[in-house]
Design a protein around this motif. Structure first.
Motif, short mmCIF file in Angstrom:
data_model
loop_
_atom_site.label_atom_id
_atom_site.label_comp_id
_atom_site.label_asym_id
_atom_site.label_seq_id
_atom_site.Cartn_x
_atom_site.Cartn_y
_atom_site.Cartn_z
N THR A 8 5.81 -7.10 -12.51
CA THR A 8 4.35 -6.95 -12.46
C THR A 8 3.93 -6.36 -11.12
O THR A 8 4.70 -6.35 -10.15
CB THR A 8 3.65 -8.30 -12.66
N ALA A 9 2.68 -5.89 -11.10
CA ALA A 9 2.14 -5.37 -9.84
C ALA A 9 2.20 -6.45 -8.77
O ALA A 9 2.50 -6.16 -7.60
CB ALA A 9 0.71 -4.89 -10.06
N LYS A 10 1.92 -7.68 -9.15
CA LYS A 10 1.97 -8.80 -8.20
C LYS A 10 3.39 -8.98 -7.66
O LYS A 10 3.58 -9.17 -6.44
CB LYS A 10 1.49 -10.08 -8.88
N ASP A 11 4.39 -8.91 -8.53
CA ASP A 11 5.79 -9.05 -8.10
C ASP A 11 6.14 -8.01 -7.04
O ASP A 11 6.72 -8.33 -5.99
CB ASP A 11 6.75 -8.87 -9.28
N ILE A 12 5.79 -6.76 -7.33
CA ILE A 12 6.17 -5.66 -6.44
C ILE A 12 5.36 -5.70 -5.15
O ILE A 12 5.90 -5.43 -4.06
CB ILE A 12 6.01 -4.30 -7.15
N ALA A 13 4.09 -6.05 -5.25
CA ALA A 13 3.25 -6.15 -4.05
C ALA A 13 3.79 -7.20 -3.09
O ALA A 13 3.74 -7.04 -1.87
CB ALA A 13 1.82 -6.46 -4.43
N GLU A 14 4.33 -8.27 -3.63
CA GLU A 14 4.83 -9.37 -2.80
C GLU A 14 6.25 -9.14 -2.29
O GLU A 14 6.58 -9.53 -1.17
CB GLU A 14 4.78 -10.68 -3.58
N SER A 15 7.10 -8.49 -3.12
CA SER A 15 8.53 -8.42 -2.79
C SER A 15 9.07 -7.01 -2.60
O SER A 15 10.23 -6.84 -2.24
CB SER A 15 9.34 -9.13 -3.88
N GLY A 16 8.25 -6.00 -2.84
CA GLY A 16 8.72 -4.62 -2.71
C GLY A 16 9.38 -4.12 -3.99
O GLY A 16 9.46 -4.84 -4.99
N ILE A 17 9.83 -2.88 -3.96
CA ILE A 17 10.45 -2.28 -5.13
C ILE A 17 11.80 -2.94 -5.39
O ILE A 17 12.65 -2.98 -4.50
CB ILE A 17 10.62 -0.76 -4.93
N PRO A 18 12.02 -3.46 -6.60
CA PRO A 18 13.32 -4.08 -6.90
C PRO A 18 14.45 -3.08 -6.74
O PRO A 18 14.30 -1.89 -7.08
CB PRO A 18 13.16 -4.52 -8.36
N ASP A 336 8.70 4.35 -2.01
CA ASP A 336 7.98 3.53 -1.03
C ASP A 336 6.55 4.00 -0.84
O ASP A 336 5.68 3.22 -0.46
CB ASP A 336 8.73 3.55 0.31
N THR A 337 6.27 5.28 -1.12
CA THR A 337 4.91 5.79 -0.97
C THR A 337 3.98 5.28 -2.07
O THR A 337 2.77 5.49 -2.00
CB THR A 337 4.90 7.33 -0.97
N ASP A 338 4.53 4.60 -3.08
CA ASP A 338 3.70 4.03 -4.15
C ASP A 338 3.21 2.61 -3.82
O ASP A 338 2.35 2.08 -4.54
CB ASP A 338 4.48 3.97 -5.46
N ILE A 339 3.76 2.00 -2.78
CA ILE A 339 3.49 0.59 -2.53
C ILE A 339 2.00 0.32 -2.32
O ILE A 339 1.46 -0.66 -2.85
CB ILE A 339 4.31 0.08 -1.32
N TRP A 340 1.30 1.18 -1.58
CA TRP A 340 -0.12 0.92 -1.32
C TRP A 340 -0.90 0.86 -2.63
O TRP A 340 -1.73 -0.03 -2.83
CB TRP A 340 -0.71 2.00 -0.41
N TYR A 341 -0.62 1.80 -3.53
CA TYR A 341 -1.32 1.81 -4.82
C TYR A 341 -1.03 0.54 -5.60
O TYR A 341 -1.93 -0.04 -6.23
CB TYR A 341 -0.91 3.04 -5.64
N ILE A 342 0.22 0.10 -5.57
CA ILE A 342 0.58 -1.10 -6.33
C ILE A 342 -0.07 -2.33 -5.72
O ILE A 342 -0.52 -3.24 -6.45
CB ILE A 342 2.12 -1.24 -6.38
N GLN A 343 -0.16 -2.37 -4.41
CA GLN A 343 -0.86 -3.50 -3.77
C GLN A 343 -2.32 -3.54 -4.18
O GLN A 343 -2.88 -4.63 -4.43
CB GLN A 343 -0.73 -3.37 -2.25
N GLU A 344 -2.94 -2.37 -4.28
CA GLU A 344 -4.34 -2.32 -4.72
C GLU A 344 -4.46 -2.71 -6.20
O GLU A 344 -5.42 -3.38 -6.59
CB GLU A 344 -4.92 -0.93 -4.49
N ILE A 345 -3.51 -2.27 -7.00
CA ILE A 345 -3.52 -2.67 -8.42
C ILE A 345 -3.37 -4.18 -8.53
O ILE A 345 -4.04 -4.83 -9.34
CB ILE A 345 -2.39 -1.95 -9.18
N ALA A 346 -2.50 -4.76 -7.70
CA ALA A 346 -2.26 -6.21 -7.75
C ALA A 346 -3.53 -7.01 -7.46
O ALA A 346 -3.70 -8.12 -7.99
CB ALA A 346 -1.16 -6.58 -6.77
N LYS A 347 -4.42 -6.46 -6.64
CA LYS A 347 -5.68 -7.16 -6.35
C LYS A 347 -6.59 -7.19 -7.57
O LYS A 347 -7.39 -8.13 -7.74
CB LYS A 347 -6.40 -6.47 -5.20
N ARG A 348 -6.51 -6.16 -8.41
CA ARG A 348 -7.44 -6.02 -9.52
C ARG A 348 -6.81 -6.38 -10.87
O ARG A 348 -7.48 -6.86 -11.77
CB ARG A 348 -7.93 -4.55 -9.60
#
Length: 570
Positions: A8-18, A336-348
């Motif tokens: 999930t977006a939450k998983d990746i936002a918290e732990s990074g790309i598996p 790694d350049t996708d992380i910011w977008y995923i963090q923002e997705i995780a908030k919403r």
């Protein structure tokens, strides 16, 4: 039952790309996205079509049968017919190197047979020449001496897909190396990156954006109708890079012709588009905004976002959420350049699922019944048997800026359901033995591994195996890269296969050869023994080489099956 692995977006936002979602970690599942990713010649603007982007040029593909197999199906472009030529090489050619002397002669034949009077020749070579260390730049010079026509080399080496100079980077460098020095025009600029150029609305928007900077002439290679018009691109005082894969070409032009460049990204988020244009003006000493009205999404959508679309999947997913849609899942290759977008997705939308298109478990993906809109050919492929609305949104002429958002929303809210069928041309003239072997194994409960860098698998599934479009199949590319082949990392290939076998529980494993293992002398019997020992499963090894006929591949597969199982499977 196999279930597709996701985070999930939450998983990746918290732990990074598996780690398992990074390229090169496992076998590569054959989805439309991974075929396009791995195979620089298979579809769309792969190397073969991109190499014809410059008008009044011709292309000579120097390759084994399988690598040139899709040459007859190269779509669109500037009058491809009569400009694309194929020089087939066989196993004896590779062993003796005798084919190298033929290349200038074949180039001369192509010049004489061309539908145009060529101003340049592009030589396209394949993975076998990468492994043999062929000096294709020297061969290009020999072709120039023989034909009197400027010749450049564009390597189609899927083995180098994750290297510093992957195929789609190199082909841009090759074609723009044809530009010759011209007097600079301070009011002229080029757009680099998209072989199909910008669509008309996006081009007009780009002109509006650049006008305050004093730029009144804007060119793309796609707009050029003659070689002379292409050469006029050398007059530009500025290059605008819209795709990171064009950055190296812009660097080359900067060093060689003294043309500076800037990079812009394609965004679908309104605030990100506005901020980028503002930053552009600020870089030129202007305090200004460029704003256009964006329409709202008028309907209620639950969306599956794919990566075979004119967008960056994570950024597009975030944008759709910002516009009020629910994004249930995203298919993509993360960096790694996708992380910011995923963090923002995780908030919403913390439960948004991210799938890795290449992961072997994707053979078990099941459509989500709540999804009513798929964007991208790969997402449409996973939902092919559902009533969900399907948008390719993957045109050759690319959208950009506010115009891109407007175009996307118009397509989303359009009444017509676009089924986005995969176009497959089953012209079997160049189909090779590896495809014949797959045709025999396809209906069986086999974990089938094509030992290649990806391009051969792209040809098998994308061109020669029509059942692949509509049936789930455990067909995988080994995903070999240059150092795997050069160093003979059999233990890494075995690990990938063992991991996939544990995940998928097939009845047996099939190994199918290609020109790469043929060139490096892969020990199929050794692989067979090791895999049988580590998995406890029977292993069928088909020593195809990609240079023999489809019918020979069928016979090779039958012989290998009989050797392993007797006649009970035939």
């Amino acid at each position: 039952m196999i279930k597709a692995v996701y985070y999930t977006a939450k998983d990746i936002a918290e732990s990074g790309i598996p780690d398992e979602f990074r390229t090169g970690k496992g076998l590569v599942y054959s989805s439309p996205a991974t075929l396009a990713y791995n195979s620089p010649g298979a579809e769309g603007f792969g190397v073969k079509r991109a190499a014809l982007a410059v008008p009044e040029t011709i292309e000579l593909v120097i390759s084994p049968r399988c690598c040139g197999r899709n040459s007859a199906g190269v779509p669109g472009g500037k009058d491809v017919d009569g400009r694309l030529f194929f020089m087939e090489i066989n196993e004896i050619d590779l062993v003796t190197g005798r084919y190298l002397k033929r290349i200038p002669e074949e180039a001369e034949k192509a010049v004489k047979a061309s539908a145009v009077e060529p101003k340049a020749i592009v030589l396209v070579s394949t993975c076998v020449d990468a492994l043999l260390g062929t000096d294709m730049d020297h061969i290009a010079l020999k072709c120039e001496e023989k034909t009197g026509v400027r010749t450049v080399h564009a390597p189609m080496y899927a083995l180098t897909r994750e290297g510093l100079n992957p195929p789609m980077v190199q082909v841009r460098r090759s074609i723009y190396s044809l530009l010759e020095e011209r007097k600079k025009d301070p009011h002229a600029a080029n757009v680099l990156g998209y072989f199909g150029g910008l669509d008309s609305d996006s081009m007009e928007e780009m002109r509006e954006v650049l006008r305050p900077l004093g730029i009144t002439k804007l060119r793309t290679a796609a707009d050029c109708r003659t070689y002379e018009e292409f050469q006029e691109m050398a007059e530009a005082s500025l290059n605008i890079v819209l795709d990171p894969e064009a950055r190296a070409a812009a660097d080359d032009i900067s060093r060689r012709l003294g043309t500076g460049y800037i990079e812009l990204q394609r965004f679908y988020g309104e605030d990100r588009i506005k901020s980028q244009y503002k930053a552009l003006y600020k870089a030129f000493g202007l305090e200004s905004d460029f704003v256009k009205k964006i329409p709202a999404i008028s309907r209620d959508y639950t969306v599956s976002v794919g990566e075979c679309a004119n967008a960056r999947p994570a950024e597009l997913a975030l944008s759709l959420i910002e516009y009020g849609a629910r994004v249930k899942e995203v298919f993509c290759t993360l960096s790694d350049t996708d992380i910011w977008y995923i963090q923002e997705i995780a908030k919403r939308s913390p439960s948004t699922r991210f799938y890795f298109n290449q992961h072997p478990s994707m053979v078990g993906h099941e459509p989500d019944p709540t999804v009513n809109l798929c964007i991208g050919k790969d997402a449409a492929w996973y939902y092919r048997d559902t009533e969900a609305k399907k948008l390719d949104f993957n045109a050759d002429s690319q959208p950009f800026g506010y115009s891109a958002v407007k175009k996307l929303i118009e397509e989303i809210d359009g009444d017509a359901v676009q089924q986005a069928p995969l176009e497959v041309k089953h012209d079997m003239r160049y189909a090779s033995d590896q495809s014949g072997a797959v045709s025999v194994i396809f209906p069986m409960d086999s974990l089938t591994v094509i030992i290649d860098a990806g391009g051969c698998t792209g040809n098998v599934c994308g061109f020669d195996e029509p059942r692949w479009q509509n049936e789930k199949a455990m067909i995988f590319s080994a995903g070999l890269r240059d150092m795997d082949a050069i160093l003979g990392r059999d233990e890494e290939l075995i690990r990938k296969i063992v991991d996939a076998a544990k995940l998928l529980s097939p009845s047996f494993i099939t190994l199918i050869g290609t020109p790469v293992p043929s060139t490096i002398g892969t020990d199929y019997n050794g692989l067979k023994r090791q895999l049988e020992k580590q998995t406890g499963l029977p292993v069928v090894a088909v020593p195809a080489n990609g240079m023999e006929s489809y019918e020979n591949g069928i016979e090779k597969a039958k012989e290998a099956l009989e050797e392993t199982f007797g006649k009970r499977l035939l």
